[in-house]
Design a protein around this motif. Structure first.
Motif, short mmCIF file in Angstrom:
data_model
loop_
_atom_site.label_atom_id
_atom_site.label_comp_id
_atom_site.label_asym_id
_atom_site.label_seq_id
_atom_site.Cartn_x
_atom_site.Cartn_y
_atom_site.Cartn_z
N PHE A 40 0.84 -1.19 0.00
CA PHE A 40 0.00 0.00 0.00
C PHE A 40 0.88 1.24 0.00
N GLY A 41 0.53 2.20 -0.82
CA GLY A 41 1.29 3.44 -0.86
C GLY A 41 0.39 4.61 -1.18
N LEU A 42 0.91 5.82 -0.96
CA LEU A 42 0.13 7.00 -1.30
C LEU A 42 1.06 8.18 -1.55
N THR A 43 0.49 9.19 -2.17
CA THR A 43 1.14 10.50 -2.21
C THR A 43 0.09 11.52 -1.82
N PHE A 44 0.50 12.53 -1.08
CA PHE A 44 -0.41 13.51 -0.50
C PHE A 44 -0.71 14.63 -1.49
N GLY A 80 8.76 15.58 -16.22
CA GLY A 80 9.47 16.03 -15.02
C GLY A 80 10.68 16.84 -15.43
N PRO A 81 11.85 16.25 -15.50
CA PRO A 81 12.15 14.95 -14.90
C PRO A 81 12.32 15.06 -13.39
N GLU A 82 11.81 14.05 -12.69
CA GLU A 82 11.92 13.98 -11.23
C GLU A 82 11.41 15.24 -10.54
N LYS A 83 10.27 15.69 -10.98
CA LYS A 83 9.63 16.84 -10.33
C LYS A 83 8.16 16.87 -10.71
N GLY A 84 7.38 17.61 -9.93
CA GLY A 84 5.99 17.82 -10.27
C GLY A 84 5.12 16.59 -10.12
N VAL A 85 4.05 16.57 -10.91
CA VAL A 85 3.03 15.53 -10.80
C VAL A 85 3.62 14.15 -11.02
N ILE A 86 4.50 14.01 -12.00
CA ILE A 86 5.02 12.68 -12.31
C ILE A 86 5.89 12.16 -11.17
N HIS A 87 6.54 13.06 -10.44
CA HIS A 87 7.36 12.61 -9.31
C HIS A 87 6.48 12.28 -8.10
N LEU A 88 5.37 12.99 -7.92
CA LEU A 88 4.41 12.61 -6.88
C LEU A 88 3.88 11.20 -7.15
N ALA A 89 3.60 10.93 -8.42
CA ALA A 89 3.12 9.59 -8.79
C ALA A 89 4.20 8.54 -8.55
N THR A 90 5.43 8.88 -8.87
CA THR A 90 6.55 7.96 -8.61
C THR A 90 6.65 7.65 -7.13
N ALA A 91 6.47 8.67 -6.29
CA ALA A 91 6.52 8.46 -4.84
C ALA A 91 5.42 7.51 -4.38
N ALA A 92 4.22 7.67 -4.91
CA ALA A 92 3.11 6.79 -4.52
C ALA A 92 3.41 5.35 -4.87
N VAL A 93 3.95 5.13 -6.07
CA VAL A 93 4.27 3.77 -6.51
C VAL A 93 5.39 3.18 -5.66
N LEU A 94 6.46 3.93 -5.47
CA LEU A 94 7.59 3.43 -4.69
C LEU A 94 7.22 3.24 -3.22
N ASN A 95 6.37 4.11 -2.68
CA ASN A 95 5.91 3.90 -1.30
C ASN A 95 5.21 2.56 -1.17
N ALA A 96 4.43 2.18 -2.18
CA ALA A 96 3.75 0.89 -2.15
C ALA A 96 4.74 -0.27 -2.28
N CYS A 146 6.44 12.00 0.33
CA CYS A 146 5.69 11.90 -0.92
C CYS A 146 6.12 12.89 -1.99
N ARG A 147 6.83 13.95 -1.62
CA ARG A 147 7.29 14.93 -2.61
C ARG A 147 8.51 14.38 -3.37
#
Length: 443
Positions: A49-53, A102-118, A327-328
């Motif tokens: 389970f993962g999320l981004t805020f 991105g790269p590695e910034k903004g919406v796509i990086h928030l999404a990356t954080a959610a996936v990696l958190n999971a 999550c950022r």
């Protein structure tokens, strides 16, 4: 860890916190605490389970970004990922077409954080450990192998990171025992959101003091005279010996920040948080230099895009408190890089945790930082907000104003589909929600 990932789903969860002004500040006057919530399923039945805020509108965009990343994850085994976690991180952040977003910034990086958190949650569950314990039990070589050192080797090489971790092995068990017994120091932001009335502020401060809180943060930046009045009110309530911080949430230009904070210096704040644009590294450096004679530090990081920006903040002496966010940045992997750089520069890490799920997430990172890196609690504390914890299967535990380390262990079948069935928010029927009954992450 041969579990094969067979699906990755993401849902849009929103809480209408703006109705009662929870989370309100000078720049975000109507925040609805929200999350893009990720569920990873494996062929063994184990789930992650993962999320981004997020703050409401826009969560649907993050959900779309997560869905765009899903094909890079589905079909891989957990063993395949963690045996080359650095490579997997690069896979998610370096797709030749998606990277352009991105790269590695903004919406796509928030999404990356959610996936990696999971993914990190899945790994911790496979090992039967809370995430902090998974990290603490890794040897320095394994920790380093999870980090992408691209673009930061002029400040921190892989060899230096390894040496820092090896050096911190001394006394590690004693520090772990210390955390298990007494927990990690916290400060509260829940008393002084900008939209709260004086009566509400006074009541919340009174309750917090009675519960043992000694560190308080106040939102400022909308009106100087009102800031003076509110800071005076809180300082009188908490007394001269307790700690006060102020947070402008990016409200000012550089010169305005210096002038405004100088006018609040009489209330003896430890730091001013996010005084200007989160991207303005040299602006933060100028503010830091101007406020140093007043004994006021600069804290920032909750909207710092990536490790490269943190590198430059540290190089420029532009902050005195590093505020990582779970999550950022790109989840644990990138936060490890930032914590290691902070340790090299001897700048304390004081994580951001103002949002749904952030307390539950970031407590694991700060426990790792103390046990395996800093070995120091001077001017170190983790933010706490008292909102929405009841919606987690393993809510954060605060005892005497300290984060108590999670001790949960899982049965591999424990997280079942009942966790993602009809969820109804207790007071707000109009909640836009994905159907989650209870949220589970990084327990």
């Amino acid at each position: 860890m041969s579990q094969k990932i067979v699906s990755l789903t993401v849902r849009d969860v929103r809480f209408p916190t703006s109705v009662e002004q929870h989370g309100s500040d000078a720049m975000h006057t109507d925040p609805d605490y929200s999350a893009a919530y990720v569920l990873i399923d494996t062929d063994s039945g184990l789930k992650g389970f993962g999320l981004t805020f997020t703050l409401g509108k826009g969560t649907e965009i993050v959900v779309c970004a997560v869905e765009a990343l899903a094909p890079l994850v589905v079909g891989k085994s957990l063993q395949e990922i963690v045996s080359d976690f650095r490579g997997f991180y690069r896979l998610l952040t370096s797709d030749g077409q998606i990277r352009w977003l991105g790269p590695e910034k903004g919406v796509i990086h928030l999404a990356t954080a959610a996936v990696l958190n999971a993914v990190w949650d899945l790994w911790a569950r496979a090992e039967g450990k809370p995430l902090w314990k998974l990290l603490v039990d890794m040897d320095p070589k394994q920790i380093v192998s999870c980090i992408d050192f691209r673009y930061i080797t002029d400040v921190l090489t892989e060899e230096e990171a390894h040496d820092i971790l090896v050096k911190a092995q001394e006394g590690k068990q004693q520090r772990e025992d210390e955390m298990l017994k007494g927990g990690y120091p916290a400060y509260t932001t829940s008393c002084a959101w900008l939209g709260y009335s004086d009566q509400q502020l006074q009541q919340l401060c009174t309750d917090a003091l009675q519960s043992g809180w000694t560190k308080f943060k106040v939102k400022v930046g909308a009106d100087l005279e009102d800031d003076k009045r509110r800071c005076c009110l809180i300082r009188q309530m908490i007394g001269p010996s307790n700690t006060l911080m102020i947070d402008a949430n990016q409200r000012w230009d550089v010169a305005e920040a210096i002038s405004w904070v100088s006018s609040l210096a009489e209330f003896n704040p430890l730091w001013i948080e996010e005084p200007t644009s989160p991207d303005d590294i040299l602006g933060h450096a100028a503010i830091s230099k101007a406020l140093a004679p007043l004994g006021i530090g600069v804290a920032t990081g909750e909207q710092c895009h990536n490790r490269v920006m943190f590198k430059q903040f540290l190089q420029a002496s532009a902050l005195q408190f590093v505020q990582i966010d779970s999550c950022r940045l790109g989840s644990v992997n990138e936060n490890l890089a930032v914590m290691l750089m902070a340790q090299k520069f001897q700048v304390p890490v004081c994580p951001h945790a103002g949002g749904v799920g952030l307390c539950e997430l970031v407590q694991h990172l700060i426990l790792f930082d103390y046990i395996c890196l800093s070995a120091n609690l001077h001017n170190r504390m983790c933010e706490y907000v008292d909102h929405l914890h009841e919606h987690f299967t393993s809510p954060v535990v605060i005892q005497d104003a300290h984060y108590m380390p999670p001790k949960a262990r899982w049965n591999r079948k424990e997280s079942n589909e009942e966790e993602v069935q009809s969820f109804g928010y207790k007071r707000f029927a109009f909640l836009k929600c994905c159907g989650l009954k209870v949220l589970s992450v990084w327990a």
